[in-house]
Design a protein around this motif. Structure first.
Motif, PDB file in Angstrom:
ATOM      1  N   ALA A 157       0.836  -1.204   0.000  1.00  0.00           N
ATOM      2  CA  ALA A 157       0.000   0.000   0.000  1.00  0.00           C
ATOM      3  C   ALA A 157       0.870   1.252   0.000  1.00  0.00           C
ATOM      4  CB  ALA A 157      -0.928  -0.004   1.220  1.00  0.00           C
ATOM      5  N   VAL A 158       1.944   1.221   0.789  1.00  0.00           N
ATOM      6  CA  VAL A 158       2.878   2.347   0.825  1.00  0.00           C
ATOM      7  C   VAL A 158       3.479   2.579  -0.565  1.00  0.00           C
ATOM      8  CG1 VAL A 158       5.086   3.166   1.745  1.00  0.00           C
ATOM      9  CG2 VAL A 158       3.436   2.053   3.264  1.00  0.00           C
ATOM     10  N   GLY A 159       3.946   1.491  -1.183  1.00  0.00           N
ATOM     11  CA  GLY A 159       4.558   1.606  -2.502  1.00  0.00           C
ATOM     12  C   GLY A 159       3.600   2.103  -3.560  1.00  0.00           C
ATOM     13  N   LEU A 160       2.376   1.579  -3.542  1.00  0.00           N
ATOM     14  CA  LEU A 160       1.373   2.017  -4.520  1.00  0.00           C
ATOM     15  C   LEU A 160       1.045   3.497  -4.334  1.00  0.00           C
ATOM     16  CD1 LEU A 160      -1.049  -1.056  -4.495  1.00  0.00           C
ATOM     17  CD2 LEU A 160       0.367  -0.290  -6.410  1.00  0.00           C
ATOM     18  N   GLY A 161       0.879   3.898  -3.076  1.00  0.00           N
ATOM     19  CA  GLY A 161       0.561   5.296  -2.810  1.00  0.00           C
ATOM     20  C   GLY A 161       1.676   6.232  -3.230  1.00  0.00           C
ATOM     21  N   ILE A 162       2.909   5.864  -2.881  1.00  0.00           N
ATOM     22  CA  ILE A 162       4.056   6.704  -3.213  1.00  0.00           C
ATOM     23  C   ILE A 162       4.306   6.755  -4.712  1.00  0.00           C
ATOM     24  CG2 ILE A 162       6.576   6.844  -3.000  1.00  0.00           C
ATOM     25  CD1 ILE A 162       6.326   5.986  -0.133  1.00  0.00           C
ATOM     26  N   SER A 163       3.980   5.655  -5.421  1.00  0.00           N
ATOM     27  CA  SER A 163       4.233   5.622  -6.865  1.00  0.00           C
ATOM     28  C   SER A 163       3.192   6.411  -7.650  1.00  0.00           C
ATOM     29  CB  SER A 163       4.282   4.175  -7.353  1.00  0.00           C
ATOM     30  OG  SER A 163       3.040   3.529  -7.157  1.00  0.00           O
TER      31      SER A 163
END
Length: 412
Positions: A157-163
């Motif tokens: 979720a962190v990676g998707l949000g940051i990307s």
């Protein structure tokens, strides 16, 4: 939320059990979606940093204060998240955090100068602290597939949000520097609605069992456990390199907001993919601590390359994107270790660890901007590399306090 009785009880990420990752209760997916929204809000700002400096007549170091105030307030606020969560419940704390971000972001879209934005970003950090620490603990507690898979889901979720966030921020920023802040407010409202509708009021086992509230001193007591303290300091040191890329790299790439959005889209995509698929393999092959050291050494080399070739645009762009893969692995590895490194509640461990790591994140942005102004554009990357290298030395110097993590995995 049950506490553990042994600091040597660690969780092993087993890629053979990946099928259970998506078999989660609806409440977990509600927190997962809201986490994506929250971290999209964080990444929306990156592509417009050079634009803000130009249009608000601010220096790079003044603009990087947007990250410094955000991370400094978040670090301190992390110390109260466990206490607040134990009183309001996970759902109430998550909604409070998202609500604060929505209000502050809306006012940010109306700000008239850099100092107003810096102050509002501090409020943003408060809201994000309440959300981030509680979201991780909530996903771990609500998950039906174990701590390791829950952490992988959270890091995804962190990676998707940051990307996705920087791409959206770059697109909106090409219209106006105010548009990303307004976009964040709209996203937070969407997250607020999803959590309100899908997350149950009693969101943890400890709450439903009527567990007593958590003391404000609990995170400080948790830091008496050497393993947790060591991992927190390591995270603080490598976050100096992390936020040198986040807050300073946009100034040397020479791209318009949408172009910066695409660069950080690639960075965040690799962060998400490696955190879910590659980190478990590394842990299986080499163990958590050794894998962390490998990733940190690669990060040092990556920052050194950026320091040497700061004036070569394509090298800096490639190095920033590659850093996403390194940090995706390291974030999952260190978060998994922290959750079971000490015999304290996961929410308390998360608060203590996050306090330490965001201290490093608070120092890095302003320091990088000042170093570039005093010396030259190359220096911030070399200094960031030095801090990350120091984190490797710190692991080696304190290995006896964290080697139980790898030993427990080997025994398992």
């Amino acid at each position: 939320m049950s506490s553990r009785t042994s600091s040597s009880a660690t969780v092993r990420i087993d890629p053979q059990e990946a099928g259970g990752l998506f078999r989660q209760p609806l409440a977990v997916w509600a927190v997962f979606f809201a986490s994506i929204i929250a971290f999209m809000g964080m990444g929306l700002v990156n592509p417009i940093l050079p634009t803000l400096a130009k249009q608000l007549q601010a220096s790079p170091s003044e603009v990087t204060l947007l990250f410094t105030s955000y991370n400094a307030v978040m670090a301190v606020a992390m110390l109260i998240t466990g206490s607040v969560s134990s009183r309001l419940g996970s759902k109430g704390t998550l909604l409070l955090g998202i609500g604060i971000i929505a209000v502050v972001a809306a006012f940010g879209g109306l700000a008239g100068n850099i100092w107003t934005l810096v102050g509002l970003r501090g409020g943003w950090g408060l809201g994000n602290a309440l959300f981030v620490a509680t979201a991780l603990a909530a996903i771990v507690s609500l998950s039906s597939s174990g701590t390791a898979k829950a952490i992988i889901l959270y890091e995804a979720a962190v990676g998707l949000g940051i990307s996705v966030g920087p791409l959206l921020g770059g697109t909106l920023g090409s219209i106006s520097w105010r548009a990303p802040s307004i976009g964040v407010a709209v996203l937070m409202i969407a997250g607020f609605i999803v959590l309100s509708l899908l997350m149950p009021k009693s969101s943890t086992k400890s709450q439903s069992a009527g567990k007593s509230t958590i003391s404000l001193l609990a995170p400080f007591r948790a830091m008496k456990h050497r393993s947790l303290l060591v991992l927190g300091i390591v995270a603080a040191l490598y976050n100096v390199g992390f936020f040198t890329i986040m807050a300073y790299a946009p100034f040397v790439m020479g791209l318009h907001p949408k172009g910066l959005g695409y660069v950080f889209l690639g960075w965040g995509f690799l962060l998400a993919v490696t955190s879910v698929f590659m980190a478990p393999k590394l842990q299986q092959w080499f163990g958590t601590v050794k894998s962390m050291c490998m990733m940190l050494i690669l990060f040092v080399l990556d920052l050194v390359v950026m320091g040497i070739f700061t004036s070569t645009q394509w090298v800096v762009i490639a190095a920033v994107i590659f850093a996403g893969a390194i940090l995706g692995n390291n974030n999952t590895l260190i978060t998994t270790a922290v959750m079971d490194a000490s015999p304290v509640e996961r929410s308390t461990a998360s608060a203590a660890y996050s306090f330490l790591r965001f201290l490093g994140a608070a120092i890095a942005p302003f320091m990088a901007g000042k170093l570039s102004e005093i010396f030259n554009p190359h220096v911030p990357f070399f200094v960031g590399a030095g801090f990350v290298l120091l984190s490797v030395w710190f692991i080696w110097f304190n290995y006896e306090h964290i080697r139980h993590i790898d030993k427990a995995e080997a025994a398992h």
